[in-house]
Design a protein around this motif. Structure first.
Motif, short mmCIF file in Angstrom:
data_model
loop_
_atom_site.label_atom_id
_atom_site.label_comp_id
_atom_site.label_asym_id
_atom_site.label_seq_id
_atom_site.Cartn_x
_atom_site.Cartn_y
_atom_site.Cartn_z
N ARG A 1 15.01 110.83 -0.23
CA ARG A 1 15.96 110.02 0.52
C ARG A 1 16.66 110.81 1.60
O ARG A 1 16.92 112.01 1.45
CB ARG A 1 17.01 109.49 -0.47
CG ARG A 1 17.96 108.49 0.13
CD ARG A 1 18.98 108.05 -0.87
NE ARG A 1 20.13 108.94 -0.82
CZ ARG A 1 21.26 108.74 -1.47
NH1 ARG A 1 21.40 107.69 -2.26
NH2 ARG A 1 22.25 109.58 -1.37
N SER A 2 16.97 110.13 2.68
CA SER A 2 17.86 110.65 3.71
C SER A 2 18.99 109.66 3.88
O SER A 2 18.77 108.45 3.86
CB SER A 2 17.12 110.80 5.05
OG SER A 2 16.03 111.69 4.93
N ALA A 3 20.20 110.18 4.04
CA ALA A 3 21.38 109.35 4.29
C ALA A 3 22.07 109.95 5.51
O ALA A 3 22.59 111.06 5.44
CB ALA A 3 22.31 109.35 3.08
N VAL A 4 22.02 109.23 6.63
CA VAL A 4 22.50 109.78 7.88
C VAL A 4 23.55 108.89 8.52
O VAL A 4 23.60 107.69 8.28
CB VAL A 4 21.33 110.01 8.87
CG1 VAL A 4 20.34 111.02 8.31
CG2 VAL A 4 20.62 108.71 9.20
N GLY A 5 24.40 109.50 9.35
CA GLY A 5 25.43 108.78 10.07
C GLY A 5 24.93 108.33 11.43
O GLY A 5 24.14 109.02 12.07
N MET A 6 25.40 107.18 11.86
CA MET A 6 25.04 106.60 13.15
C MET A 6 26.31 106.18 13.88
O MET A 6 27.26 105.71 13.25
CB MET A 6 24.16 105.35 12.96
CG MET A 6 22.85 105.60 12.27
SD MET A 6 21.75 106.46 13.40
CE MET A 6 20.39 106.82 12.32
N ILE B 1 24.85 105.21 0.44
CA ILE B 1 23.44 104.84 0.23
C ILE B 1 23.10 104.78 -1.25
O ILE B 1 22.13 104.12 -1.64
CB ILE B 1 22.50 105.78 1.02
CG1 ILE B 1 22.83 105.70 2.52
CG2 ILE B 1 21.03 105.43 0.80
CD1 ILE B 1 22.81 104.30 3.12
N ASN B 2 23.91 105.39 -2.11
CA ASN B 2 23.73 105.23 -3.56
C ASN B 2 23.73 103.76 -3.96
O ASN B 2 23.12 103.38 -4.96
CB ASN B 2 24.82 105.96 -4.34
CG ASN B 2 24.55 107.44 -4.47
OD1 ASN B 2 23.46 107.92 -4.23
ND2 ASN B 2 25.59 108.17 -4.84
N LEU C 1 15.31 105.71 3.82
CA LEU C 1 16.14 106.21 4.91
C LEU C 1 17.33 105.28 5.04
O LEU C 1 17.17 104.09 5.33
CB LEU C 1 15.37 106.25 6.24
CG LEU C 1 16.22 106.51 7.49
CD1 LEU C 1 16.93 107.86 7.41
CD2 LEU C 1 15.38 106.42 8.74
N GLY C 2 18.52 105.81 4.78
CA GLY C 2 19.75 105.03 4.88
C GLY C 2 20.56 105.47 6.07
O GLY C 2 20.83 106.66 6.25
N MET C 3 20.93 104.50 6.89
CA MET C 3 21.72 104.76 8.11
C MET C 3 23.08 104.10 7.95
O MET C 3 23.18 102.91 7.64
CB MET C 3 20.98 104.20 9.32
CG MET C 3 19.64 104.90 9.54
SD MET C 3 18.49 103.95 10.55
CE MET C 3 17.74 102.89 9.28
N VAL C 4 24.13 104.88 8.14
CA VAL C 4 25.50 104.43 7.92
C VAL C 4 26.27 104.54 9.23
O VAL C 4 26.34 105.61 9.83
CB VAL C 4 26.19 105.30 6.83
CG1 VAL C 4 27.63 104.87 6.64
CG2 VAL C 4 25.40 105.24 5.53
#
Length: 152
Positions: free
Chosen positions: A129-134, A110-111, A94-97
């Protein structure tokens, strides 16, 4: 090939495992799985990549931040398991950007982490994988990533 040997071949030395900044543990093991708490883009000198993607930072800086998160996750894997050779598969990331409302390149950021995992573990490093904005992340960091690992 062993993940530890692959890391050496790539010339990558891992940082020390990051210490928790609040009331949590860096990992938990249960049911043959290693659950890794989220880590930020901490550099070897202890500083972090701070900022907002799409405002202060571009995708390249975000990618570097995600790669740093990946290195810190690898350090925690090694600390938890004794060796990266005990990693069977990276199951989930889980990637949070931290980005502007218009920023939409979270997957490319997240790559930076998942590319590193594939370099080290081959196809076993390619997770779901999940790549989400925060809107915000702790202490202003640009990226935070957590993972679930199947233990060998």
């Amino acid at each position: 090939m062993s993940a530890e040997k692959r890391l050496a071949e790539l010339g990558i030395s891992l940082p020390s495992a990051p210490a928790p900044l609040a009331n949590y543990v860096p990992w938990r093991i249960g049911g043959g799985l290693l659950f890794l708490s989220g880590v930020g883009p901490r550099r070897a000198d202890g500083s972090n990549i701070i900022g907002v993607l799409g405002a202060d930072l571009d995708v390249k800086a975000g990618y570097e931040g995600a790669r740093l998160c990946g290195l810190n996750l690898l350090a925690n894997m090694r600390a938890a398991l004794g060796s990266l050779d005990r990693v069977d598969t990276i199951l989930k990331v889980l990637g949070m950007v931290r980005g502007t409302p218009e920023f939409g390149e979270q997957p490319e950021v997240i790559n930076g982490c998942t590319d590193l995992f594939v370099e080290v573990f081959g196809d076993a490093g390619r997770p779901a994988r999940s790549a989400v904005g925060m809107g915000s992340l702790p202490r202003g960091i640009a990226v935070e990533i957590e993972a679930v690992v199947l233990i060998r």
